[in-house]
Design a protein around this motif. Sequence first.
Motif, PDB file in Angstrom:
ATOM      1  N   MET A   1       0.853  -1.176   0.000  1.00 50.17           N
ATOM      2  CA  MET A   1       0.000   0.000   0.000  1.00 50.17           C
ATOM      3  C   MET A   1       0.894   1.231   0.000  1.00 50.17           C
ATOM      4  O   MET A   1       1.880   1.293   0.734  1.00 50.17           O
ATOM      5  N   ILE A   2       0.524   2.181  -0.809  1.00 50.64           N
ATOM      6  CA  ILE A   2       1.299   3.414  -0.913  1.00 50.64           C
ATOM      7  C   ILE A   2       1.163   4.216   0.387  1.00 50.64           C
ATOM      8  O   ILE A   2       0.110   4.217   1.025  1.00 50.64           O
ATOM      9  N   SER A   3       2.225   4.893   0.758  1.00 49.41           N
ATOM     10  CA  SER A   3       2.195   5.702   1.976  1.00 49.41           C
ATOM     11  C   SER A   3       1.665   7.100   1.665  1.00 49.41           C
ATOM     12  O   SER A   3       1.744   7.580   0.530  1.00 49.41           O
ATOM     13  N   ILE A   4       1.162   7.741   2.677  1.00 48.36           N
ATOM     14  CA  ILE A   4       0.693   9.121   2.522  1.00 48.36           C
ATOM     15  C   ILE A   4       1.875  10.016   2.147  1.00 48.36           C
ATOM     16  O   ILE A   4       1.741  10.917   1.320  1.00 48.36           O
ATOM     17  N   ALA A   5       3.049   9.749   2.718  1.00 46.33           N
ATOM     18  CA  ALA A   5       4.240  10.539   2.392  1.00 46.33           C
ATOM     19  C   ALA A   5       4.556  10.455   0.898  1.00 46.33           C
ATOM     20  O   ALA A   5       4.899  11.461   0.266  1.00 46.33           O
ATOM     21  N   GLU A   6       4.423   9.267   0.317  1.00 44.39           N
ATOM     22  CA  GLU A   6       4.665   9.111  -1.120  1.00 44.39           C
ATOM     23  C   GLU A   6       3.591   9.837  -1.927  1.00 44.39           C
ATOM     24  O   GLU A   6       3.885  10.446  -2.958  1.00 44.39           O
ATOM     25  N   LEU A   7       2.353   9.791  -1.471  1.00 48.72           N
ATOM     26  CA  LEU A   7       1.288  10.536  -2.163  1.00 48.72           C
ATOM     27  C   LEU A   7       1.569  12.026  -2.143  1.00 48.72           C
ATOM     28  O   LEU A   7       1.391  12.712  -3.155  1.00 48.72           O
ATOM     29  N   VAL A   8       1.997  12.533  -1.002  1.00 47.13           N
ATOM     30  CA  VAL A   8       2.317  13.959  -0.874  1.00 47.13           C
ATOM     31  C   VAL A   8       3.447  14.314  -1.840  1.00 47.13           C
ATOM     32  O   VAL A   8       3.392  15.324  -2.538  1.00 47.13           O
ATOM     33  N   ARG A   9       4.480  13.465  -1.902  1.00 50.16           N
ATOM     34  CA  ARG A   9       5.599  13.710  -2.803  1.00 50.16           C
ATOM     35  C   ARG A   9       5.128  13.746  -4.251  1.00 50.16           C
ATOM     36  O   ARG A   9       5.460  14.660  -5.007  1.00 50.16           O
ATOM     37  N   ARG A  10       4.318  12.767  -4.643  1.00 52.40           N
ATOM     38  CA  ARG A  10       3.842  12.703  -6.021  1.00 52.40           C
ATOM     39  C   ARG A  10       2.817  13.788  -6.336  1.00 52.40           C
ATOM     40  O   ARG A  10       2.689  14.205  -7.485  1.00 52.40           O
ATOM     41  N   ALA A  11       2.084  14.256  -5.347  1.00 54.12           N
ATOM     42  CA  ALA A  11       1.106  15.335  -5.551  1.00 54.12           C
ATOM     43  C   ALA A  11       1.805  16.653  -5.844  1.00 54.12           C
ATOM     44  O   ALA A  11       1.260  17.508  -6.546  1.00 54.12           O
ATOM     45  N   GLY A  12       3.002  16.819  -5.300  1.00 52.67           N
ATOM     46  CA  GLY A  12       3.778  18.028  -5.551  1.00 52.67           C
ATOM     47  C   GLY A  12       3.171  19.262  -4.919  1.00 52.67           C
ATOM     48  O   GLY A  12       2.228  19.193  -4.124  1.00 52.67           O
ATOM     49  N   ASP A  13       3.710  20.396  -5.301  1.00 51.97           N
ATOM     50  CA  ASP A  13       3.265  21.671  -4.739  1.00 51.97           C
ATOM     51  C   ASP A  13       1.811  21.986  -5.063  1.00 51.97           C
ATOM     52  O   ASP A  13       1.133  22.671  -4.315  1.00 51.97           O
ATOM     53  N   ALA A  14       1.332  21.492  -6.204  1.00 50.93           N
ATOM     54  CA  ALA A  14      -0.048  21.766  -6.605  1.00 50.93           C
ATOM     55  C   ALA A  14      -1.043  20.936  -5.801  1.00 50.93           C
ATOM     56  O   ALA A  14      -2.234  21.200  -5.836  1.00 50.93           O
ATOM     57  N   GLU A  15      -0.531  19.930  -5.083  1.00 55.79           N
ATOM     58  CA  GLU A  15      -1.372  19.044  -4.278  1.00 55.79           C
ATOM     59  C   GLU A  15      -2.494  18.411  -5.095  1.00 55.79           C
ATOM     60  O   GLU A  15      -3.643  18.342  -4.669  1.00 55.79           O
ATOM     61  N   VAL A  16      -2.135  17.976  -6.295  1.00 54.07           N
ATOM     62  CA  VAL A  16      -3.064  17.233  -7.140  1.00 54.07           C
ATOM     63  C   VAL A  16      -2.705  15.769  -6.987  1.00 54.07           C
ATOM     64  O   VAL A  16      -1.571  15.365  -7.241  1.00 54.07           O
ATOM     65  N   LEU A  17      -3.661  14.966  -6.562  1.00 57.33           N
ATOM     66  CA  LEU A  17      -3.402  13.560  -6.274  1.00 57.33           C
ATOM     67  C   LEU A  17      -3.040  12.769  -7.519  1.00 57.33           C
ATOM     68  O   LEU A  17      -3.578  13.021  -8.600  1.00 57.33           O
ATOM     69  N   PRO A  18      -2.172  11.779  -7.356  1.00 57.83           N
ATOM     70  CA  PRO A  18      -1.866  10.898  -8.480  1.00 57.83           C
ATOM     71  C   PRO A  18      -2.912   9.792  -8.600  1.00 57.83           C
ATOM     72  O   PRO A  18      -3.535   9.402  -7.605  1.00 57.83           O
ATOM     73  N   LEU A  19      -3.107   9.306  -9.807  1.00 56.62           N
ATOM     74  CA  LEU A  19      -3.818   8.036  -9.968  1.00 56.62           C
ATOM     75  C   LEU A  19      -2.851   6.979  -9.474  1.00 56.62           C
ATOM     76  O   LEU A  19      -1.654   7.050  -9.765  1.00 56.62           O
TER      77      LEU A  19
ATOM     78  N   GLU B   1      -0.741  -0.448  -5.531  1.00 58.85           N
ATOM     79  CA  GLU B   1      -0.451   0.628  -4.580  1.00 58.85           C
ATOM     80  C   GLU B   1      -1.604   0.850  -3.612  1.00 58.85           C
ATOM     81  O   GLU B   1      -1.388   1.227  -2.463  1.00 58.85           O
ATOM     82  N   PHE B   2      -2.814   0.649  -4.072  1.00 57.92           N
ATOM     83  CA  PHE B   2      -3.967   0.856  -3.195  1.00 57.92           C
ATOM     84  C   PHE B   2      -4.293  -0.373  -2.356  1.00 57.92           C
ATOM     85  O   PHE B   2      -4.502  -0.279  -1.141  1.00 57.92           O
ATOM     86  N   PHE B   3      -4.352  -1.529  -2.972  1.00 59.49           N
ATOM     87  CA  PHE B   3      -4.892  -2.712  -2.301  1.00 59.49           C
ATOM     88  C   PHE B   3      -3.865  -3.566  -1.542  1.00 59.49           C
ATOM     89  O   PHE B   3      -4.204  -4.164  -0.531  1.00 59.49           O
ATOM     90  N   ASP B   4      -2.625  -3.652  -2.024  1.00 59.76           N
ATOM     91  CA  ASP B   4      -1.649  -4.521  -1.366  1.00 59.76           C
ATOM     92  C   ASP B   4      -1.367  -4.044   0.061  1.00 59.76           C
ATOM     93  O   ASP B   4      -0.917  -2.911   0.263  1.00 59.76           O
ATOM     94  N   GLY B   5      -1.642  -4.891   1.022  1.00 59.51           N
ATOM     95  CA  GLY B   5      -1.417  -4.553   2.424  1.00 59.51           C
ATOM     96  C   GLY B   5      -2.484  -3.671   3.043  1.00 59.51           C
ATOM     97  O   GLY B   5      -2.387  -3.293   4.206  1.00 59.51           O
ATOM     98  N   ASN B   6      -3.513  -3.346   2.288  1.00 62.64           N
ATOM     99  CA  ASN B   6      -4.596  -2.493   2.786  1.00 62.64           C
ATOM    100  C   ASN B   6      -5.684  -3.384   3.374  1.00 62.64           C
ATOM    101  O   ASN B   6      -6.308  -4.164   2.661  1.00 62.64           O
ATOM    102  N   ASP B   7      -5.896  -3.274   4.677  1.00 61.03           N
ATOM    103  CA  ASP B   7      -6.955  -4.060   5.314  1.00 61.03           C
ATOM    104  C   ASP B   7      -8.052  -3.168   5.891  1.00 61.03           C
ATOM    105  O   ASP B   7      -8.896  -3.620   6.651  1.00 61.03           O
ATOM    106  N   GLU B   8      -8.050  -1.901   5.487  1.00 58.76           N
ATOM    107  CA  GLU B   8      -9.057  -0.950   5.953  1.00 58.76           C
ATOM    108  C   GLU B   8     -10.257  -1.016   5.012  1.00 58.76           C
ATOM    109  O   GLU B   8     -10.284  -0.365   3.966  1.00 58.76           O
ATOM    110  N   GLU B   9     -11.238  -1.817   5.384  1.00 60.52           N
ATOM    111  CA  GLU B   9     -12.399  -2.054   4.515  1.00 60.52           C
ATOM    112  C   GLU B   9     -13.117  -0.780   4.103  1.00 60.52           C
ATOM    113  O   GLU B   9     -13.699  -0.708   3.029  1.00 60.52           O
ATOM    114  N   GLU B  10     -13.077   0.243   4.921  1.00 60.53           N
ATOM    115  CA  GLU B  10     -13.782   1.482   4.591  1.00 60.53           C
ATOM    116  C   GLU B  10     -12.932   2.453   3.780  1.00 60.53           C
ATOM    117  O   GLU B  10     -13.307   3.604   3.608  1.00 60.53           O
TER     118      GLU B  10
END
Length: 134
Positions: free
Chosen positions: A1-19, A24-33
């Motif tokens: 699962m991708i970390s929030i820190a990596e999302l922030v890095r990839r979002a850059g200064d514009a804070e536009v989220l990456p696809l 990246e989303f599902f591996d290791g993610n056990d948060e059903e919600e």
Amino acid sequence: MISIAELVRRAGDAEVLPLITVSEFFDGNDEEESIAANQWEYGRPPLAELAERFREIEQRDDVAWVRVQLHPETLETDELTGEAVAICTSADEAICESWVDGLDSSGITSGLIDEYVDVPAVPNGMSIWSVTWD
């Protein structure tokens, strides 16, 4: 699962989220919600089943890629939250709808539902369909 820190890095200064990729989303993610929270325990299958289905779709010859569209509030809440899943394919709407049957989705929408970075190229003859949950 991708970390929030990596999302922030990839979002850059514009804070536009990456696809992000299915892995990246599902591996290791056990948060059903973390995706389709309102449908969890009301018809939406478990994350493991969603991941399996989207991996199957991703392997189809008529699919270029599958990515998770994060909710815009992900960066504000520091919680990985998926809003939709984008499928780049040459298949038409009816066929795409059949792929997500049983996922308790609201169906599919043409195009991306929000603005993202790291959007892979869309090959000629293909378009993007987003699987959404309301």
